[in-house]
Design a protein around this motif. Structure first.
Motif, short mmCIF file in Angstrom:
data_model
loop_
_atom_site.label_atom_id
_atom_site.label_comp_id
_atom_site.label_asym_id
_atom_site.label_seq_id
_atom_site.Cartn_x
_atom_site.Cartn_y
_atom_site.Cartn_z
N LEU A 199 0.83 -1.21 0.00
CA LEU A 199 0.00 0.00 0.00
C LEU A 199 0.86 1.26 0.00
O LEU A 199 0.56 2.23 -0.71
CB LEU A 199 -0.93 0.00 1.21
CG LEU A 199 -2.07 -1.01 1.20
CD1 LEU A 199 -2.82 -0.99 2.53
CD2 LEU A 199 -3.03 -0.72 0.06
N ALA A 200 1.92 1.25 0.79
CA ALA A 200 2.80 2.42 0.83
C ALA A 200 3.43 2.68 -0.54
O ALA A 200 3.52 3.83 -0.99
CB ALA A 200 3.89 2.21 1.88
N LEU A 256 3.64 5.81 -5.57
CA LEU A 256 3.68 5.85 -7.03
C LEU A 256 2.53 6.67 -7.61
O LEU A 256 2.69 7.36 -8.61
CB LEU A 256 3.64 4.43 -7.60
CG LEU A 256 4.88 3.57 -7.36
CD1 LEU A 256 4.61 2.13 -7.77
CD2 LEU A 256 6.07 4.13 -8.11
N ARG A 257 1.37 6.61 -6.98
CA ARG A 257 0.20 7.30 -7.52
C ARG A 257 0.21 8.79 -7.22
O ARG A 257 -0.10 9.61 -8.08
CB ARG A 257 -1.08 6.67 -6.95
CG ARG A 257 -2.37 7.34 -7.44
CD ARG A 257 -3.58 6.58 -6.96
NE ARG A 257 -4.82 7.27 -7.26
CZ ARG A 257 -5.45 7.24 -8.42
NH1 ARG A 257 -4.94 6.54 -9.41
NH2 ARG A 257 -6.59 7.89 -8.61
N HIS A 269 8.21 10.02 1.75
CA HIS A 269 8.40 8.93 2.69
C HIS A 269 8.08 9.37 4.12
O HIS A 269 7.61 8.56 4.93
CB HIS A 269 9.84 8.42 2.60
CG HIS A 269 10.15 7.78 1.28
ND1 HIS A 269 11.35 7.13 1.02
CD2 HIS A 269 9.43 7.68 0.14
CE1 HIS A 269 11.34 6.68 -0.22
NE2 HIS A 269 10.20 7.00 -0.77
N ASP A 270 8.31 10.64 4.44
CA ASP A 270 7.98 11.15 5.77
C ASP A 270 6.48 11.08 6.03
O ASP A 270 6.04 10.68 7.11
CB ASP A 270 8.47 12.59 5.93
CG ASP A 270 9.96 12.68 6.20
OD1 ASP A 270 10.45 11.82 6.95
OD2 ASP A 270 10.61 13.58 5.66
N TRP A 320 1.63 8.07 8.43
CA TRP A 320 0.39 7.32 8.22
C TRP A 320 0.48 5.90 8.77
O TRP A 320 -0.46 5.41 9.37
CB TRP A 320 0.05 7.27 6.73
CG TRP A 320 -0.48 8.55 6.20
CD1 TRP A 320 -0.79 9.67 6.90
CD2 TRP A 320 -0.79 8.85 4.83
NE1 TRP A 320 -1.25 10.66 6.07
CE2 TRP A 320 -1.26 10.18 4.80
CE3 TRP A 320 -0.70 8.14 3.64
CZ2 TRP A 320 -1.65 10.79 3.60
CZ3 TRP A 320 -1.09 8.75 2.46
CH2 TRP A 320 -1.56 10.06 2.44
N PHE A 321 1.62 5.26 8.57
CA PHE A 321 1.75 3.86 8.98
C PHE A 321 2.35 3.70 10.37
O PHE A 321 2.47 2.59 10.87
CB PHE A 321 2.61 3.10 7.96
CG PHE A 321 1.90 2.81 6.67
CD1 PHE A 321 1.07 1.69 6.55
CD2 PHE A 321 2.02 3.65 5.58
CE1 PHE A 321 0.41 1.41 5.37
CE2 PHE A 321 1.36 3.38 4.39
CZ PHE A 321 0.54 2.27 4.28
N GLY A 322 2.76 4.80 10.98
CA GLY A 322 3.28 4.74 12.34
C GLY A 322 4.63 4.05 12.45
O GLY A 322 4.89 3.34 13.43
N VAL A 323 5.49 4.27 11.44
CA VAL A 323 6.83 3.68 11.46
C VAL A 323 7.86 4.77 11.15
O VAL A 323 7.51 5.91 10.87
CB VAL A 323 6.96 2.53 10.44
CG1 VAL A 323 6.03 1.38 10.80
CG2 VAL A 323 6.67 3.01 9.02
#
Length: 277
Positions: free
Chosen positions: A59-60, A65-66, A71-72, A77-80
């Protein structure tokens, strides 16, 4: 999860599930091969586990790509950590072409001249607009420090001119200019006027920031009508001007926002998007 919504990824839930089922095992296989390829003090599988499972990694990569999300942003969003997203996208992107999710290599537009020729050959309408990116204030003592202040947003910025086709596909992105550079000046300095005046019959839509290019390009650049009356305009003129302005705005807003990564027939359709940086 909202990030898996079709409006964000460009893919349906069924297609994403299909990609996970087909690409996921290949990713796991390569991860295991990578772990077993060097001497180890611990057995393969020992130690900390991935905080970002393969579905989230996919998903990331799709969102990146879209939409070109940084990356930040994806890390938030993903909590990493950002490095986790960077590593995840680097692992997933090479797997997508093997699955058939590719961009057709037959059209690659690297210069503005190639974009104009492509629009002329395909008969498509182009759209140009300027976009600003906020930057830090240049260091004290830099001679062109004040040139980075945007007159529109009143902040330090750099500006790029973007060319798309009528379907919303990005065809070209210019090198940046300081934020104070006017849109029409940026277009002239990029060589657009000469390319359109001497090139094929092309129609390019633009907003009011490019008024004046129409006459300089033989009508190839279409902008909203110029307002002749500053004040006390006759009622008939106000009605005509508003009608023409709305007609032009409708043409601009009527362009499709379809992404080049929208999936069709088991493959992502070809796109001529090749941004120049």
């Amino acid at each position: 999860m909202i990030i898996s919504n079709r409006r964000i990824t460009g893919l349906s839930a069924d297609v994403i599930a299909e990609l996970i089922a087909e690409v996921g095992p290949l990713w796991h296989e390569r991860q295991q091969a990578k772990l077993a390829s060097r001497p180890r003090k611990r057995a393969v599988g020992a130690g900390a586990k991935h905080r970002l499972v393969f579905a989230d990694r996919l998903l990331a990569a799709l969102v990146h790509l879209r939409h070109g999300a940084t990356h930040d942003v994806l890390a938030c969003w993903f909590g990493v950590d950002r490095s986790t997203i960077t590593r995840a996208i680097g692992e997933v992107r090479p797997l997508l072409p093997e699955r058939g999710c590719t961009v057709s290599p037959d059209v690659r537009l690297r210069t503005l001249a190639e974009v104009v020729d492509h629009l002329g050959a395909s008969g498509k309408t182009g759209i140009i607009d300027g976009t600003e990116i906020r930057v830090r204030r240049p260091a004290v003592g830099r001679k062109d420090r004040d040139e980075f202040i945007s007159g529109k947003n009143k902040q330090n910025a750099v500006k790029s001119m973007v060319v798309t086709d009528g379907e919303g596909r990005v065809l070209w992105c210019s090198p940046t200019k300081p934020g104070s550079c006017a849109d029409i000046t940026h277009a002239r300095q990029s060589g657009l006027v000469k390319l359109l005046a001497d090139g094929p019959a092309v129609e390019i839509l633009a907003d009011a920031g490019y008024q004046g290019l129409g006459a300089q390009t033989g009508g190839h650049v279409v902008t909203p009508p110029h307002r002749k009356f500053k004040k006390n305009a006759p009622d008939w003129y106000e009605e005509m001007h508003e009608r023409q302005r709305k007609a032009h705005s409708s043409r601009l807003s009527g362009s499709s926002t379809a992404s080049p990564t929208s999936r069709t027939g088991g493959r992502w359709p070809a796109t001529s998007a090749a941004a120049s940086t």
